[in-house]
Structure formats: structure tokens, C-alpha cells
Design a protein around this motif. Structure first.
Motif, mmCIF file in Angstrom:
data_model
loop_
_atom_site.group_PDB
_atom_site.id
_atom_site.type_symbol
_atom_site.label_atom_id
_atom_site.label_comp_id
_atom_site.label_asym_id
_atom_site.label_seq_id
_atom_site.Cartn_x
_atom_site.Cartn_y
_atom_site.Cartn_z
ATOM 1 N N ARG A 149 15.363 -46.202 29.880
ATOM 2 C CA ARG A 149 15.515 -47.122 29.089
ATOM 3 C C ARG A 149 14.560 -46.832 27.927
ATOM 4 O O ARG A 149 14.745 -46.736 26.730
ATOM 5 N N ASP A 150 13.307 -46.556 28.103
ATOM 6 C CA ASP A 150 12.282 -46.171 27.384
ATOM 7 C C ASP A 150 12.659 -44.774 26.567
ATOM 8 O O ASP A 150 12.630 -44.476 25.273
ATOM 9 N N ASP A 153 15.567 -45.417 24.013
ATOM 10 C CA ASP A 153 15.172 -46.203 22.783
ATOM 11 C C ASP A 153 14.550 -45.038 21.916
ATOM 12 O O ASP A 153 14.517 -45.281 20.688
ATOM 13 N N LYS A 156 16.287 -43.149 19.181
ATOM 14 C CA LYS A 156 17.095 -43.726 17.742
ATOM 15 C C LYS A 156 18.417 -43.344 17.483
ATOM 16 O O LYS A 156 18.730 -42.804 16.585
#
Length: 487
Positions: A149-150, A153, A156
Motif C-alpha cells: 500500500r505504501d 501511494d 502518485k
């Protein structure tokens, strides 16, 4: 006569040329259309499988088995291999990229080489968990899902593209239907697209796809052959495995993921795993329904599960509640440390004997042994001749010659104490022959008597002297009283 030439009608040649041009254009159009159709039906390239899991969970071994490699080479950081995908219907072949991230979080930054904003839409995530260590399953799933998930993110991705990917995941989950008979079509053929009017869309549950990553997710439990070991060594019961499965399935609902139990050792569900992967990546026909009967061969495709089906497992719970923390019920067993036997240092012989001598010196003289002996036995424990009574012979603690009569007034207990003291004194004598060697009261050490170094020979000499003394006493007792007096 000159030949007469037929007069050609103007424009006839142009018409024929136009017809030929039209036929040629139609031929090229048909060829280009056929090539275009074939190119669009080819297996797409650039598909990626991302594999996450702890060190030792069997990630590389599992993927190497799917690749068909006999000997897998484990690397560090970010490993790469590929899986061959063959479309039997169109006789097409392509390669699916497999990226395996190291179990150390230090290497999570290497994901940027495998997942980019351009390739994220063609990815599928696999979270591998180790069934031989079930107490680590939920922590591992949460950790690697957070890592992915990180990273997503950080890419972008434009909001409209990310929204489109998420909607695609929701649609695929809602449109899941039970597969038809597996014998009707080949599993390696791609499935036909269902029309929008025929698709039945069901609403999502409250806890379904709450953590939508925008890409398909598959949970793979490896080393499921360890189930029998857990039952024998750690006393796991059916309730434990149902509790583990219920927590994993609820995690799968949050991410819209599928679940499959595998075992490379027993080659369990490996073929099923390959078919499901190519089905999710290339839309191949898939004909296997959910499998929930065998506790070590579970398979739940994405879109099949819901809260009610998971609730069936809760009916078998007797000592735990469904909402209890995972780590409170599935606990890590105590580590059995290899206890090495402590090295025992042998005590110095002279020190040990000194301790024994001091203990003997503290003990009071107990003449009860000799006085309470049965009349039929001598003080030394040897049986007396039958029919003879009298006071048992007593040995003296002082050195005497073999012919000297034993003093009947000396107690047998004192004699025994003297023998023991003499024995230990001879052992305690230093090998250097120092004049300060301890000796029993009234007893002259053999080292002083002979002037030789004390040792084992002194002990042997003392034992021989005691033996001769006992023999002489027995001989004296066997003689007549008058002869005894004369002697």
C-alpha cells in the motif's frame, strides 16, 4: 490487303483496371483485418506477479516449482524469474514476470524496479505465509499489505486511473460465478466475455474490499503438510485450524483476495495455483469451485466468500470466540533451547579425601557394629566355624607382627575406625614424601617406616597386612586353649 484493326471502344480498358484495383484493395483489407484480429487475440506481454513473504516461507521454492525448475537458486534483495504461459487454443506462448521481494524490510525500496505507474495495472500480488509457523500468519499479512500500500501511494498514480483500477476490482468481485463443468472445455483456453446483460451483480458486504489496492491479490499458505506436525507436537485441534482459516478469510475479504493452501513437499494444489494465476492474469477458462472440506487443501477464489460462509467455521468454536485476538489463541510455543550438559570438573583427589577424613573425625566412635554382630559372624563379616562360640576376634589399629596375640580388650569398632583411618592416611600421603603428611593417631605411616615414597604400594601393603592379621587370628582361634596359652 492491309489487315483491318478492330476499333476499341474508349474507356473499356479503364474499367477493367478499376475492377482489379478494387479487388486488390479488398484483399489487402482482409489480410490487414485478419492480422489485426490475430494480434489482438495474442497473449499480452508485460504481466507481473509480485511475491511477498517472510524469509523461509517458501516463496522462491514455490515459484520455481511453478516455473518447472528442479533446483531453485535463492537470492537476496529482489529476485526475478518467469513462468511460461501457453494458450493451447491459439498456440500462443508468452512469459509472465515474477518478482520476489526479500523478507527483510530493508529491501522494500527495490519495489520501484518491479512496479511503476506504467506497470501497476498489469500486476498481481501474492502474499505467502508459512503454515508451519501459524502464529506469524496475520502479522506477516498485515506487514506486507502495508508495504505494498505504501509503495502504491508513492507511485502518485492519477486519481482517475486509480479509481478505474479500483472499480475494475469491485466489478470482478461482484461478477464472480460458479464455474461450469470442467470437462466441457480445456482449462488452457481463454474464457469468453460475458455480456453486461447476463452478468449478475451482487452488492458488496460491509467488510468487503475496504482495502482496495486496485490490483488482484492472492494469499498462498505454504508448507501445509505441517498440519499433522502441529497436531502431534503442539496439540493443535480442528478448532485451531478453523480459527486460523477464519482470520485469513476475513483478511481476504478486506482486500478482495483469493486463498489457496499449498505444499511443495506433497505437491498439493500446485497445478491449481498455476491455473488460477493464469486465469486472473490472462482470462483463461477456470473450472474449479471453492474447496473448504480438507483443512490442508483449502481453495477460495476471489468473489466466492462472504461473512455468512465464514460464520460456518464459527459454529465449531468451543473454547474461543471469533473476535478473539489471533495471537492470544494461536500462540508461539516456547523455544526449546538445546541445554548443553555443564562440564563437571572432577574434584582433586587429595581434597576429596581430606573432606572424607574430616567427616570421619567428626563422627563419634560407634562400637555397635562389632558388638551387635550375630554370634555366628566375626567382626570382619566372615562366617565363623559352625558350632564354635566365643567372643569375636578384634583387629588392632596399631601395627603388630603376625605372631602377636590380639588384645581382646580393644573394641571392634575402634579397630574398624583405625583401619579406615590408616587406609585414608595412606592415600592422603603426598607423593613427594613430605614429613608433614597426616597420619592417624597411634598409627605409623608406611612411608615413614620404610623410607619410600607413599603411593598405591602402601595401600596394598596395608591391605596385605590386614589380611595376614585376620588369617593369624583365625588360626589362633582354631588352636586348643592350652596351646594358645603356651604361645
Amino acid at each position: 490487303m492491309a489487315p483491318v484493326l478492330e476499333k476499341q471502344q474508349p474507356g473499356s480498358t479503364g474499367v477493367d483496371n478499376n475492377n482489379e484495383d478494387e479487388e486488390g484493395q479488398n484483399l489487402w483489407s482482409s489480410i490487414l483485418s485478419e492480422v489485426s484480429n490475430q494480434s489482438s487475440s495474442k497473449l499480452p506481454s508485460g504481466k507481473n506477479i509480485l511475491v511477498f513473504g517472510e524469509d523461509g516461507s517458501g516463496k522462491t521454492t514455490l515459484m520455481s516449482k511453478l516455473q518447472g525448475a528442479e533446483h531453485n537458486k535463492k537470492g537476496r534483495g529482489l529476485e526475478y524469474l518467469y513462468i511460461n504461459v501457453h494458450d493451447e487454443d491459439r498456440d500462443d506462448l508468452t512469459r509472465c514476470n515474477v518478482w520476489i521481494l526479500d523478507g527483510d524490510l530493508y529491501h522494500k525500496g527495490l519495489l520501484k524496479f518491479a512496479v511503476t505507474p506504467q506497470t501497476i495495472a498489469n500486476c498481481l500480488a501474492v502474499f505467502a505465509v508459512d503454515m508451519s509457523r501459524p502464529w506469524t500468519i496475520m502479522e506477516s499479512l498485515q506487514k506486507w499489505a502495508s508495504v505494498l500500500r505504501d509503495h502504491v501511494d508513492k507511485l502518485k498514480i492519477p486519481p482517475e486511473d486509480m479509481r478505474e483500477m479500483e472499480q475494475k476490482m469491485v466489478k470482478a468481485f461482484q461478477e464472480y460465478t460458479e464455474p461450469e463443468d470442467a470437462n466441457q472445455t480445456s482449462p488452457q483456453k481463454r474464457a469468453t466475455t460475458v455480456g453486461e446483460d447476463e452478468a449478475v451483480v451482487l452488492p458488496l458486504g460491509e467488510n468487503t474490499l475496504t482495502h482496495n489496492l486496485g490490483i488482484p491479490v492472492l494469499i498462498v499458505c505454504t508448507k501445509c503438510d505441517a498440519v499433522s506436525v502441529l497436531e502431534k507436537e503442539h496439540d493443535y485441534r480442528e478448532e485451531h485450524f478453523d480459527f486460523i482459516q477464519s482470520h485469513i478469510r476475513r483478511f481476504c475479504l478486506h482486500y478482495g483476495a483469493g486463498l489457496i493452501y499449498t505444499s511443495v513437499k506433497e505437491e498439493k494444489n500446485l497445478d491449481l495455483l498455476y491455473k488460477y494465476l493464469v486465469h486472473k492474469m490472462y482470462d483463461f477458462q477456470f473450472t474449479t469451485s471453492a474447496l473448504v472440506v480438507e483443512k490442508d487443501a483449502v481453495f477460495i477464489p476471489s468473489g466466492w466468500d462472504n461473512e455468512k460462509k465464514i460464520g460456518i467455521l464459527h459454529e465449531n468454536f468451543s473454547t474461543v470466540r471469533p473476535d478473539d485476538p489471533f495471537e492470544d489463541f494461536v500462540t508461539k510455543p516456547p523455544v526449546r533451547k538445546l541445554v548443553h550438559d555443564k562440564e563437571i570438573n572432577a574434584e582433586d583427589e587429595q581434597v576429596f579425601l581430606m573432606k572424607q577424613q574430616s567427616l570421619l573425625a567428626k563422627q563419634p566412635a560407634t562400637p555397635t557394629r562389632g558388638s551387635t554382630e550375630s554370634p555366628g559372624r566375626t567382626a570382619s563379616g566372615s562366617p565363623r566355624p559352625a558350632g564354635r562360640t566365643g567372643q569375636p576376634s578384634v583387629t588392632s589399629s596399631s601395627p603388630i607382627t603376625a605372631g602377636k596375640k590380639p588384645d581382646p580388650n580393644i573394641k571392634a569398632g575402634a579397630a574398624n575406625e583405625g583401619v579406615l583411618a590408616n587406609f585414608f592416611n595412606s592415600l592422603l600421603s603426598k607423593k613427594t614424601g613430605a614429613p608433614g603428611s597426616p597420619a592417624g593417631p597411634g598409627v605409623q605411616g608406611s612411608a615413614k617406616k620404610t623410607g619410600q615414597k607413599p603411593g598405591l604400594t602402601d595401600v596394598q601393603a596395608e591391605l596385605d597386612r590386614m589380611t595376614r592379621k585376620q588369617d593369624s587370628m583365625v588360626t589362633t582361634n582354631n588352636e586348643q586353649p592350652p596351646a594358645e596359652n603356651e604361645a
